[in-house]
Motif scaffolding. Structure first.
Motif, PDB file in Angstrom:
ATOM      1  N   THR A 101      -3.394  12.367  -6.311  1.00  0.00           N
ATOM      2  CA  THR A 101      -3.708  10.951  -6.474  1.00  0.00           C
ATOM      3  C   THR A 101      -5.053  10.802  -7.169  1.00  0.00           C
ATOM      4  OG1 THR A 101      -2.459  10.388  -4.497  1.00  0.00           O
ATOM      5  CG2 THR A 101      -4.113   8.798  -5.208  1.00  0.00           C
ATOM      6  N   THR A 156       6.957   8.376   0.000  1.00  0.00           N
ATOM      7  CA  THR A 156       6.226   8.519  -1.264  1.00  0.00           C
ATOM      8  C   THR A 156       5.179   7.434  -1.452  1.00  0.00           C
ATOM      9  OG1 THR A 156       7.927   7.267  -2.410  1.00  0.00           O
ATOM     10  CG2 THR A 156       8.134   9.674  -2.435  1.00  0.00           C
ATOM     11  N   SER A 157       5.261   6.371  -0.666  1.00  0.00           N
ATOM     12  CA  SER A 157       4.253   5.309  -0.715  1.00  0.00           C
ATOM     13  C   SER A 157       4.255   4.577   0.614  1.00  0.00           C
ATOM     14  CB  SER A 157       4.522   4.336  -1.864  1.00  0.00           C
ATOM     15  OG  SER A 157       5.716   3.628  -1.630  1.00  0.00           O
ATOM     16  N   THR A 213      -6.214   3.254  -1.926  1.00  0.00           N
ATOM     17  CA  THR A 213      -5.546   4.371  -2.601  1.00  0.00           C
ATOM     18  C   THR A 213      -5.876   5.684  -1.911  1.00  0.00           C
ATOM     19  OG1 THR A 213      -5.615   3.187  -4.708  1.00  0.00           O
ATOM     20  CG2 THR A 213      -5.312   5.567  -4.817  1.00  0.00           C
ATOM     21  N   GLU A 234      -4.091   5.834   1.520  1.00  0.00           N
ATOM     22  CA  GLU A 234      -2.659   6.087   1.368  1.00  0.00           C
ATOM     23  C   GLU A 234      -2.399   7.565   1.065  1.00  0.00           C
ATOM     24  OE1 GLU A 234       1.081   4.057  -0.847  1.00  0.00           O
ATOM     25  OE2 GLU A 234      -0.593   4.633  -2.148  1.00  0.00           O
TER      26      GLU A 234
END
Length: 186
Positions: free
Chosen positions: A38, A71-72, A55, A58
């Protein structure tokens, strides 16, 4: 997990992702930059810092046992605009000049997100209520754009500026725009 947090402000030791990669030892570059970790840009404005923190949170959570299969995550900061449906109260026409490379793509992206926004890509603003000025390192490479911005200001057309930060899309630090923007517009 590794989360790449890029400092964008050169006064704080930051730079483009490519420049920062160049400072990384060769034997570590593949493990750090080519593994799909990320990536977020750290901004100095509080509201943007919240996006970066979200971000980072996560990415860390997705590596924890409870979330490995996802995945999110639907994370939100209380009160942030993304947690509320957004729409214009009245029809709004956003003019994205063909002389402003990248403006049309951004205008169309905005229009898919906000109900009531109409995008015009005509040579002149016509009935537009706003002009989109997409700012990146090449913004004023077309001389027509400076003239269009001057005319929009004279006509009191509201100008919405969007500063690109992604280096892959021509993003640059904001201070660079003071060097590339015609002086009569500053």
């Amino acid at each position: 997990p590794i989360v790449l947090v890029q400092e964008a402000d050169p006064d704080k030791g930051g730079g483009t992702l490519q420049a920062l990669r160049g400072e990384c030892p060769d034997d570590l570059q593949q493990d750090i930059f080519e593994q799909g970790w990320t990536h977020t840009v750290w901004m100095r404005i509080e509201e943007y810092q919240r996006v970066s923190l979200k971000t980072i949170a996560e990415a860390v959570l997705l590596c924890s046992p409870n979330y490995l299969s996802q995945t999110s995550l639907p994370l939100c900061v209380p009160g942030e605009p993304e947690s509320q449906p957004l729409a214009f109260a009245k029809d709004t026409m956003l003019w994205a000049s063909p002389a402003n490379a990248g403006a049309q793509v951004l205008a169309e992206e905005i229009a898919t997100t906000f109900a009531g926004l109409i995008v015009s890509t005509a040579e002149a603003p016509g009935p537009a209520t706003h002009m989109l000025l997409y700012l990146n390192e090449d913004s004023f490479s077309d001389e027509r754009l400076a003239e269009q911005v001057k005319q929009a200001r004279e006509d009191k057309l509201k100008i919405v500026m969007a500063h690109e930060n992604d280096p892959d899309k021509g993003g640059c630090i904001f201070a660079r725009l003071f060097e590339t923007t015609p002086q009569e517009l500053i």
